[in-house]
Design a protein around this motif. Structure first.
Motif, PDB file in Angstrom:
ATOM      1  N   UNK A 128       1.255  -6.161   1.800  1.00  0.00           N
ATOM      2  CA  UNK A 128       0.965  -6.407   0.390  1.00  0.00           C
ATOM      3  C   UNK A 128      -0.432  -5.952  -0.004  1.00  0.00           C
ATOM      4  N   UNK A 129      -1.381  -5.972   0.933  1.00  0.00           N
ATOM      5  CA  UNK A 129      -2.749  -5.561   0.647  1.00  0.00           C
ATOM      6  C   UNK A 129      -2.981  -4.071   0.866  1.00  0.00           C
ATOM      7  N   UNK A 130      -1.941  -3.352   1.254  1.00  0.00           N
ATOM      8  CA  UNK A 130      -2.067  -1.931   1.546  1.00  0.00           C
ATOM      9  C   UNK A 130      -2.113  -1.128   0.246  1.00  0.00           C
ATOM     10  N   UNK A 131      -2.830  -0.025   0.268  1.00  0.00           N
ATOM     11  CA  UNK A 131      -2.934   0.849  -0.891  1.00  0.00           C
ATOM     12  C   UNK A 131      -1.860   1.941  -0.861  1.00  0.00           C
ATOM     13  N   UNK A 132      -0.700   1.627  -0.324  1.00  0.00           N
ATOM     14  CA  UNK A 132       0.343   2.645  -0.225  1.00  0.00           C
ATOM     15  C   UNK A 132       1.094   2.852  -1.528  1.00  0.00           C
ATOM     16  N   UNK A 133       0.704   2.088  -2.571  1.00  0.00           N
ATOM     17  CA  UNK A 133       1.263   2.233  -3.911  1.00  0.00           C
ATOM     18  C   UNK A 133       2.740   1.872  -3.993  1.00  0.00           C
ATOM     19  N   UNK A 134       3.273   1.112  -3.048  1.00  0.00           N
ATOM     20  CA  UNK A 134       4.629   0.601  -3.191  1.00  0.00           C
ATOM     21  C   UNK A 134       4.658  -0.434  -4.304  1.00  0.00           C
ATOM     22  N   UNK A 136       5.805  -3.520  -4.644  1.00  0.00           N
ATOM     23  CA  UNK A 136       5.391  -4.897  -4.367  1.00  0.00           C
ATOM     24  C   UNK A 136       3.909  -5.005  -4.042  1.00  0.00           C
ATOM     25  N   UNK A 137       3.338  -4.002  -3.359  1.00  0.00           N
ATOM     26  CA  UNK A 137       1.907  -4.064  -3.046  1.00  0.00           C
ATOM     27  C   UNK A 137       1.060  -3.883  -4.306  1.00  0.00           C
ATOM     28  N   UNK A 138       1.498  -3.009  -5.228  1.00  0.00           N
ATOM     29  CA  UNK A 138       0.777  -2.829  -6.491  1.00  0.00           C
ATOM     30  C   UNK A 138       0.827  -4.118  -7.301  1.00  0.00           C
ATOM     31  N   UNK A 139       1.996  -4.727  -7.376  1.00  0.00           N
ATOM     32  CA  UNK A 139       2.138  -5.981  -8.121  1.00  0.00           C
ATOM     33  C   UNK A 139       1.278  -7.078  -7.521  1.00  0.00           C
ATOM     34  N   UNK A 140       1.240  -7.142  -6.203  1.00  0.00           N
ATOM     35  CA  UNK A 140       0.478  -8.206  -5.539  1.00  0.00           C
ATOM     36  C   UNK A 140      -1.016  -8.010  -5.738  1.00  0.00           C
ATOM     37  N   UNK A 141      -1.511  -6.793  -5.586  1.00  0.00           N
ATOM     38  CA  UNK A 141      -2.949  -6.557  -5.711  1.00  0.00           C
ATOM     39  C   UNK A 141      -3.426  -6.787  -7.141  1.00  0.00           C
ATOM     40  N   UNK A 142      -2.617  -6.395  -8.114  1.00  0.00           N
ATOM     41  CA  UNK A 142      -3.021  -6.586  -9.509  1.00  0.00           C
ATOM     42  C   UNK A 142      -3.013  -8.053  -9.922  1.00  0.00           C
ATOM     43  N   UNK A 143      -2.184  -8.857  -9.274  1.00  0.00           N
ATOM     44  CA  UNK A 143      -2.060 -10.270  -9.636  1.00  0.00           C
ATOM     45  C   UNK A 143      -2.417 -11.185  -8.466  1.00  0.00           C
ATOM     46  N   UNK A 144      -3.317 -10.725  -7.620  1.00  0.00           N
ATOM     47  CA  UNK A 144      -3.621 -11.465  -6.405  1.00  0.00           C
ATOM     48  C   UNK A 144      -4.229 -12.835  -6.696  1.00  0.00           C
ATOM     49  N   UNK A 145      -5.000 -12.969  -7.770  1.00  0.00           N
ATOM     50  CA  UNK A 145      -5.587 -14.260  -8.112  1.00  0.00           C
ATOM     51  C   UNK A 145      -4.521 -15.255  -8.553  1.00  0.00           C
ATOM     52  N   UNK A 146      -3.498 -14.763  -9.220  1.00  0.00           N
ATOM     53  CA  UNK A 146      -2.408 -15.641  -9.645  1.00  0.00           C
ATOM     54  C   UNK A 146      -1.600 -16.110  -8.439  1.00  0.00           C
ATOM     55  N   UNK A 147      -1.276 -15.183  -7.544  1.00  0.00           N
ATOM     56  CA  UNK A 147      -0.534 -15.559  -6.335  1.00  0.00           C
ATOM     57  C   UNK A 147      -1.327 -16.565  -5.508  1.00  0.00           C
ATOM     58  N   UNK A 148      -2.632 -16.350  -5.402  1.00  0.00           N
ATOM     59  CA  UNK A 148      -3.455 -17.279  -4.629  1.00  0.00           C
ATOM     60  C   UNK A 148      -3.459 -18.669  -5.270  1.00  0.00           C
TER      61      UNK A 148
END
Length: 446
Positions: A128-134, A136-148
């Protein structure tokens, strides 16, 4: 893949330090990404002088008001601390040391501090923290504060300034007011929805729904992937010792003849435990009846059911791990009082024998080849962590000044005579004053 990447990078850094030119090319297993690194030989005499990490000018990156703006690139952090393994640039070295064998103090104080390294990132978070632009990873990184926030045990007491990010520019996390973390009871009051730590205990059959409903903002909820929430929940149940402690309380509530209980999060650690990951029995215990042997100042006692939130101490080892479960997926211990300096250090530790809060966080936020990268890959959440840590350090310094006014010779500044001279002739306006020394950052200059 991460281990192969770190192994290759360590080889590159070793060769650079030995002034060897080389070209390294490899294909990382399990990924189509192709890594090609090329480094030219460098004259060792040039590295002694002040210089940038690269000598040639880079191509123009942008244009601003008709003027070309050149890209600033400091290159890789080529030098490794000999004591703790933190990576640095050459100009960050101790200037009084040997220029051919640079030493560094911004991380561990040149060997004074020795803390356990963070564990490797769990597979799910690594993806999820990878910059592979998949997706789910893009969604997680952009909203990481909400998920946390969905999995956090505590809430931040300071007011978050969201207006600053409505303007063009990079993302900024800014808070106003006094910062602190607050925690509620094990169970919600009748008629209220569970939130924060209560979500680990109350109505866990519908836990994913409860976590997603804990956000009132519909726009934030629309960005959340239910599948990611479920996968994170499974990961924390397996990896995180703090989650296991609250699950222990949940299992007790499921018994038919249970008595009202409280959860005690232990603040002390036995000698030597700072070098090993804490276990569930070391960090928590259930309390039935009186406090017993609980340390009222350092332990966190989560009540059975109560209204409102109570403030928890920033000196508790789990203080940061409870607020940032995404950054500390294993529930790693944070700062606590009594962490000793390294006795084998080459530097004299002086009269102080224990690590300060500032030294702890300075050690923790460094980049090391052999350490898990979950924390420094946190993006916007890592920014929030840095602001949180800085506010804790400032509060700790202010608390020290308040408790040591006599040692700081503040008696020469206070008293009725000084107030009269300053023009404060109203006795009702004369209260207790805390004098900040000139050495305090942003304090008065006398």
């Amino acid at each position: 893949m991460c281990k192969e990447r770190r192994k290759l990078r360590k080889c590159i850094l070793d060769r650079r330090r030995n002034n060897m030119g080389f070209s390294a090319t490899t294909t990382l297993p399990g990924n189509d990404e192709y890594l090609s690194l090329h480094c030219q030989s460098t004259d060792i005499s040039r590295r002694k002088r002040k210089r940038n990490s690269i000598d040639d000018k880079l191509p123009v990156a942008a244009t601003y008001k008709g003027q070309d703006i050149e890209q600033l690139n400091l290159g890789l952090q080529e030098y490794e601390c000999q004591s703790c393994g933190a990576l640095f640039w050459y100009d960050e070295r101790i200037k009084s040391g040997n220029e051919n064998i640079p030493r560094f103090s911004l991380c561990c104080g040149d060997g004074k501090i020795s803390l356990p390294l963070l564990q490797e990132t769990p597979d799910l978070l690594d993806h999820l923290l990878n910059y592979n632009r998949s997706a789910d990873s893009v969604n997680f990184r952009e909203n990481i504060r909400v998920y946390n926030s969905m999995f956090a045990f505590t809430s931040i007491g300071a007011k978050i300034d969201n207006e600053i990010n409505r303007k063009p520019g990079p993302y900024i996390f800014r808070i106003t007011g006094q910062n602190h973390h607050r925690m509620g009871s094990l169970l919600p009051v009748d008629g209220e929805r569970p939130k924060f730590a209560q979500l680990y205990i109350y109505d866990t059959e519908n836990e994913i729904e409860n976590r997603m409903k804990s956000f009132n903002a519909s726009d934030e909820l629309q960005k959340i992937d239910r599948n990611i929430v479920g996968r994170l929940l499974e990961m924390f149940d397996i990896k995180n010792v703090i989650v296991k402690s609250f699950r222990m309380a949940r299992d007790r509530f499921r018994e038919n003849d249970y008595l009202p209980i409280r959860l005690r999060l232990i603040g002390n650690r036995v000698d030597g435990s700072q070098y090993n990951p804490p276990s569930c029995s070391e960090i928590a215990g259930l309390i039935i009846g009186d406090f017993g042997s609980a340390d009222r100042q350092r332990d966190i006692v989560v009540e059975h059911k109560m209204e409102g939130l109570k403030r928890i101490s920033d000196l508790h080892p789990s203080f940061m791990a409870m607020q940032y479960p995404v950054l500390f997926p294993y529930g790693d211990d944070g700062f606590r009082i009594g962490i000793k300096y390294n006795n084998d250090s080459r530097r004299n530790v002086g009269s102080r024998k224990c690590v300060t809060m500032r030294e702890f966080y300075a050690y923790r936020i460094q980049n090391r080849i052999n350490e898990g990268k979950t924390l420094i890959r946190g993006g916007r959440l890592f920014q929030q962590y840095l602001v949180d840590a800085f506010s804790c350090i400032e509060e700790d310094r202010l608390d020290y000044i308040r408790r040591n006014q006599a040692d700081l010779r503040s008696e020469i500044y206070k008293g009725i005579k000084d107030d009269v001279i300053a023009g404060d002739v109203d006795s009702n306006a004369i209260g207790k004053k805390i004098i900040l020394p000139a050495s305090f950052t942003a304090g008065p200059v006398i």
